[in-house]
Write an enzyme that holds these catalytic residues in place. Structure first.
Site, PDB file in Angstrom:
ATOM      1  N   ASP A 422       0.828  -1.196   0.000  1.00 23.22           N
ATOM      2  CA  ASP A 422       0.000   0.000   0.000  1.00 23.22           C
ATOM      3  C   ASP A 422       0.869   1.256   0.000  1.00 23.22           C
ATOM      4  O   ASP A 422       1.929   1.298   0.623  1.00 23.22           O
ATOM      5  CB  ASP A 422      -0.890  -0.024   1.253  1.00 23.22           C
ATOM      6  N   GLU A 475       1.256  -0.548  -5.181  1.00 21.56           N
ATOM      7  CA  GLU A 475       0.298   0.511  -5.467  1.00 21.56           C
ATOM      8  C   GLU A 475       1.125   1.787  -5.591  1.00 21.56           C
ATOM      9  O   GLU A 475       1.502   2.410  -4.596  1.00 21.56           O
ATOM     10  CB  GLU A 475      -0.732   0.657  -4.339  1.00 21.56           C
TER      11      GLU A 475
END
Length: 745
Positions: A422, A475
């Site tokens: 993330d 990401e």
């Protein structure tokens, strides 16, 4: 020889026990068993010294004995007892019989054991190259001289003293002081008298006099808020059944394989109970989620973060227990059973992993020993302005060991098939989401976070070396060069396996939201991604972030009536599944969830009583089955020769036509995507082969809820070259429809 003579060098204040004194250095640790010598009498013996508050009297006996061999003398009112056994010259294992006002307890004294911490383990941890730190840090079961117990270790180098508190000692910090290893800053104590699932924390006395109660950074299980204590793990090892899967995975090359990922938030995929207030546990998820994913044809399941997190609304992105699977769905064994069942069903499982930041909760990592230990001390590098969280100090060796070990822990202990990292962009840039005065350039004058970059490179090198066949996914929303390039290529290459294509997502969703009469002005939003889509190994992601915070669900982003909404979304999905790149769809998107996603409730499964939602779900299922069965859509996915535009310039009609080629060029598929509600008859397209083509899928079929316009299942070539092809065909293009054509071989 009297006990008072043995203890004459120990300093007491009013004869009260001073725990900090004993922890200044190992040679001053006088609790437990010590060899002693009376210089005047030239004789020796063994002393046993214990600290047992509230004890009335204490007897000692051999570990397997039945009768006491001595009574310990009380030295002070606080509970310090000691005895010298002149008849013994060698240490032996012993236990204590302790009389309290209301009970008598048998205790194996934890301070009779020498250090059980490996010097090599501690060295590698301090060096930043420890990949299995959870084997000795935290709470770990082990057996020493046939005595079973738990070794508790915690890294707190700047603490004045550390005590272990928990259910087993009535949360009394005087009972189990920990011994410090000066070189590593690790504190330890081995305790035999504990059982599975008891709660514990560390009480840390800081150098400036604060007293902190911290949960274990390496806890393998934690209780829910507000307690937030660590939990002693189970002794039993899980017996896996997925050896064949792991063997196959080690040989798998995901870059040339089908990857269709179903992203799930386990707490809200589906709820149980009449009020839909209860989470499904792992047993229920095995019975419901796995068959659903299998039926829908997804190859991968991606779980939003399940490392323990106190705050439900964080969705798991502010974890406290990085090594502890959340309590919400069951225990760690239940999670292993769930992943095992996924593998037996042929489904890979990816974990959403958060290494970019951590929250400031007082029981967590923040100011762990009274200093900036895990976080960077410089607020310009240590605090995240968007999320009010702290950022790891990626330049500190022990922090690198903590994070590297955690990544490997999930892959090794739980058999996850990959990690999705993330917020990688926030790690890469010093000026990420910061004003000019809130950051300083690096040593070379740039905005790159050199320490974080080095960590990410090391992470990917370690994971891909130790776990063949896993996928590391970033990401990453910027144009950082080489996110998925091998680290040996250059100093900026990060070594990930895949990167989310955020540019494709932003552009195409922007197009999707436009009124059809304006789409021809923004035709490039659907085509621009083909300029760069082979620069990295991309995943086309329609994630949870696109259906929250007022953005609307995928279905509700689209203007028009329901017929237009569903037809447009089916056509858009067809474009997505044909576009180069792996696929990711967040739960609910497959059947047209209408309400924005909320972590507090399950998806609106009742919508499937309506045929329009059923049709969309069936369309996604058929796209997945087509995708996994036609190599043209995946085995050449990362090379530009796998894709060719036939028509990318028809902005007036908002029609897109392209070909996907397999390694064998004869094996190909043609996609025709119409993003307007106009039926196009006698529409000319080029054909790579002079063959009859089958209409494999038509999103406008009544089977999916469409108007049933199409080509009656097949297309015959006509004379004349077109669109750089030697042959062509005249076809019917349905309104807001997607056609997928294949040559009849």
């Amino acid at each position: 020889m009297g006990t008072t003579q043995i203890m004459q060098d120990v300093v007491y204040a009013n004869h009260d026990f001073q725990p900090a004194y004993y922890q200044e250095a190992d040679q001053k640790w006088l609790l437990g068993m010590q060899l002693v010598r009376d210089q005047k009498k030239n004789s020796g013996g063994i002393s046993i010294t214990v600290f047992l508050p509230e004890a009335l009297d204490v007897h000692v006996m051999h570990i397997d004995g039945q009768e006491p061999i001595a009574v310990l003398e009380r030295l002070n009112k606080a509970g310090l007892f000691s005895v010298v056994l002149g008849q013994y010259s060698q240490p032996f294992l012993y236990k204590l019989i302790v009389k309290y006002p209301l009970s008598v307890e048998e205790i194996i004294d934890p301070y009779q054991f020498n250090s059980l911490l490996s010097d090599i383990d501690a060295y590698l941890f301090s060096e930043g190259n420890q990949h299995q730190a959870q084997r000795f840090l935290g709470a770990n079961w082990l057996s020493w001289s046939n005595i079973s117990g738990v070794l508790f270790c915690v890294w707190a180098p700047n603490a004045q003293s550390v005590a272990l508190v928990g259910d087993f000692n009535h949360w009394d910090p005087r009972r189990h002081l920990m011994r410090k290893h000066e070189n590593s800053g690790i504190w330890e104590v081995f305790i035999p008298n504990v059982v599975e699932y008891q709660h514990y924390k560390f009480e840390i006395h800081t150098q400036d006099g604060q007293v902190l109660r911290k949960s274990d950074p390496f806890a393998k299980q934690m209780e829910s808020a507000p307690g937030n204590a660590a939990v002693i793990p189970t002794v039993t090892d899980y017996q896996w059944h997925d050896k064949a899967w792991l063997t196959h995975r080690a040989k798998c090359r995901w870059h040339v394989s089908a990857m269709s990922i179903y992203e799930v938030h386990l707490a809200s995929w589906r709820r149980s109970g009449d009020d839909s207030a209860s989470y499904l546990d792992y047993s229920a998820l095995i019975k419901s989620l796995i068959p659903y994913v299998k039926m829908m044809g997804f190859t991968h399941l991606q779980l939003m973060p399940i490392s323990e997190y106190p705050f439900d609304a964080s969705w798991g992105y502010q974890p406290i227990g990085m090594y502890a699977p959340t309590y919400r769905f069951g225990d760690p064994t239940g999670l292993k059973r769930f992943i095992d069942a996924c593998h037996l069903a042929g489904i890979a499982v990816i974990l959403d992993w958060v290494a970019a930041h951590f929250p400031k909760d007082p029981h967590g990592l923040a100011q762990f020993d009274g200093t900036c230990l895990f976080e960077h001390a410089d607020p310009q590098k240590g605090e995240h302005p968007d999320w009010d969280t702290l950022i790891y100090n990626y330049d500190r060796s022990e922090v690198k060991s903590y994070l590297l070990s955690n990544a490997c822990f999930w892959l090794r202990e739980f058999h996850f098939d990959g990690l999705r990292l993330d917020a990688v962009s926030s790690m890469l840039y010093l000026d990420y989401s910061r004003k000019p005065e809130q950051w300083r350039p690096n040593q070379w004058g740039g905005n790159e976070n050199l320490e974080a970059i080095a960590f990410l490179r090391q992470l990917n090198q370690v994971v891909y070396q130790d776990f063949p066949g896993v996928a590391m996914i970033a990401e990453e929303s910027t144009a950082w060069p080489g996110v998925t390039h091998p680290t040996f290529q250059n100093d900026k290459a990060l070594g990930f396996g895949f990167k989310w294509n955020m540019g494709w997502m932003n552009d195409t969703l922007s197009y999707l939201k436009r009124d059809p009469i304006y789409r021809h002005y923004h035709h490039n939003e659907m085509t621009f991604s083909l300029i760069y889509c082979f620069n990295e190994h991309f995943i086309l992601s329609l994630s949870h972030d696109e259906v929250v915070h007022g953005k609307g669900t995928l279905l509700e982003k689209i203007p028009g009536d329901d017929w237009q909404k569903f037809a447009t979304l089916r056509s858009y999905y067809g474009f997505m599944w044909g576009h180069p790149g792996k696929k990711l769809l967040f739960m609910g998107g497959e059947f047209g969830q209408r309400q924005e996603w909320s972590h507090d409730r399950g998806l609106d499964w009742s919508l499937l009583s309506h045929f329009s939602h059923q049709g969309l779900q069936t369309w996604v299922k058929d796209l997945n089955h087509l995708y996994t069965s036609h190599s043209a859509l995946f085995n050449n996915d990362h090379q530009d020769k796998s894709f060719q535009w036939l028509d990318c310039d028809n902005h007036i009609d908002s029609i897109f036509v392209f070909v996907r080629f397999s390694k064998a060029l004869d094996n190909h598929l043609i996609f025709v995507v119409n993003m307007l509600a106009d039926l196009k008859e006698q529409y000319r397209i080029g054909l790579p082969k002079n063959e009859t083509y089958r209409e494999l899928l038509n999103s406008d079929s009544q089977y999916y809820g469409g108007s049933n316009q199409g080509n009656k299942g097949h297309i015959v070539p006509v004379d004349g070259p077109y669109q750089n092809m030697e042959q062509s065909a005249l076809i019917t293009v349905p309104p807001l429809g997607c056609l997928i054509l294949a040559p009849v071989i």
